[in-house]
Design a protein around this motif. Sequence first.
Motif, PDB file in Angstrom:
ATOM      1  N   VAL A  11       0.872  -1.167   0.000  1.00  0.00           N
ATOM      2  CA  VAL A  11       0.000   0.000   0.000  1.00  0.00           C
ATOM      3  C   VAL A  11       0.910   1.217   0.000  1.00  0.00           C
ATOM      4  O   VAL A  11       1.756   1.370   0.878  1.00  0.00           O
ATOM      5  N   THR A  12       0.732   2.065  -1.004  1.00  0.00           N
ATOM      6  CA  THR A  12       1.602   3.216  -1.173  1.00  0.00           C
ATOM      7  C   THR A  12       0.768   4.486  -1.201  1.00  0.00           C
ATOM      8  O   THR A  12      -0.153   4.598  -2.015  1.00  0.00           O
ATOM      9  N   ARG A  13       1.077   5.412  -0.313  1.00  0.00           N
ATOM     10  CA  ARG A  13       0.437   6.733  -0.374  1.00  0.00           C
ATOM     11  C   ARG A  13       1.042   7.480  -1.556  1.00  0.00           C
ATOM     12  O   ARG A  13       2.251   7.444  -1.767  1.00  0.00           O
ATOM     13  N   GLN A  14       0.178   8.147  -2.324  1.00  0.00           N
ATOM     14  CA  GLN A  14       0.629   8.860  -3.507  1.00  0.00           C
ATOM     15  C   GLN A  14       0.853  10.344  -3.196  1.00  0.00           C
ATOM     16  O   GLN A  14       0.070  10.941  -2.469  1.00  0.00           O
ATOM     17  N   PRO A  15       1.914  10.938  -3.751  1.00  0.00           N
ATOM     18  CA  PRO A  15       2.179  12.355  -3.488  1.00  0.00           C
ATOM     19  C   PRO A  15       1.072  13.269  -4.006  1.00  0.00           C
ATOM     20  O   PRO A  15       0.881  14.361  -3.495  1.00  0.00           O
ATOM     21  N   THR A  16       0.330  12.792  -4.995  1.00  0.00           N
ATOM     22  CA  THR A  16      -0.768  13.585  -5.555  1.00  0.00           C
ATOM     23  C   THR A  16      -2.062  13.375  -4.779  1.00  0.00           C
ATOM     24  O   THR A  16      -3.088  13.937  -5.135  1.00  0.00           O
ATOM     25  N   GLY A  17      -2.014  12.545  -3.747  1.00  0.00           N
ATOM     26  CA  GLY A  17      -3.192  12.243  -2.940  1.00  0.00           C
ATOM     27  C   GLY A  17      -3.662  10.822  -3.158  1.00  0.00           C
ATOM     28  O   GLY A  17      -3.404  10.206  -4.185  1.00  0.00           O
TER      29      GLY A  17
END
Length: 128
Positions: A112-118
């Motif tokens: 699970v990866t949080r995205q820099p764009t949200g």
Amino acid sequence: MATMSTAVATVRPAGSAGARASARRFLGGLLPAPASEVADAVVLVVSELVTNALRHGGGTCTLNLTAHPDSIEVAVHDPSPHLPRLRAPGLNSGSGGFGWPMVRRLAHATAVTRQPTGGKTVSAFLTR
């Protein structure tokens, strides 16, 4: 032996049925074709991750399918920052709780990866 080329498909499914159909088309185009039990597991993971993204992730998602030489990657991006969590299955309430453990059992790895764009991307890697 699996081909060394990488196949990628990106779709914005309106529902899990469309996502399953996209996954079946994608799998049908792979050479060599995955075994039927692998294909069934990929379609099941696609269905679960897309359903969860649509239900809990803000109502929209993007599905990316990538065939690597030894695995098939299912990645679903949704706009919610909330990560999947384990919870007790609702055996009598119908409240769910079965999906994430099932995905983790079928996949040889999850991320699970949080995205820099949200939002976030939930990925599952299934042995090809």
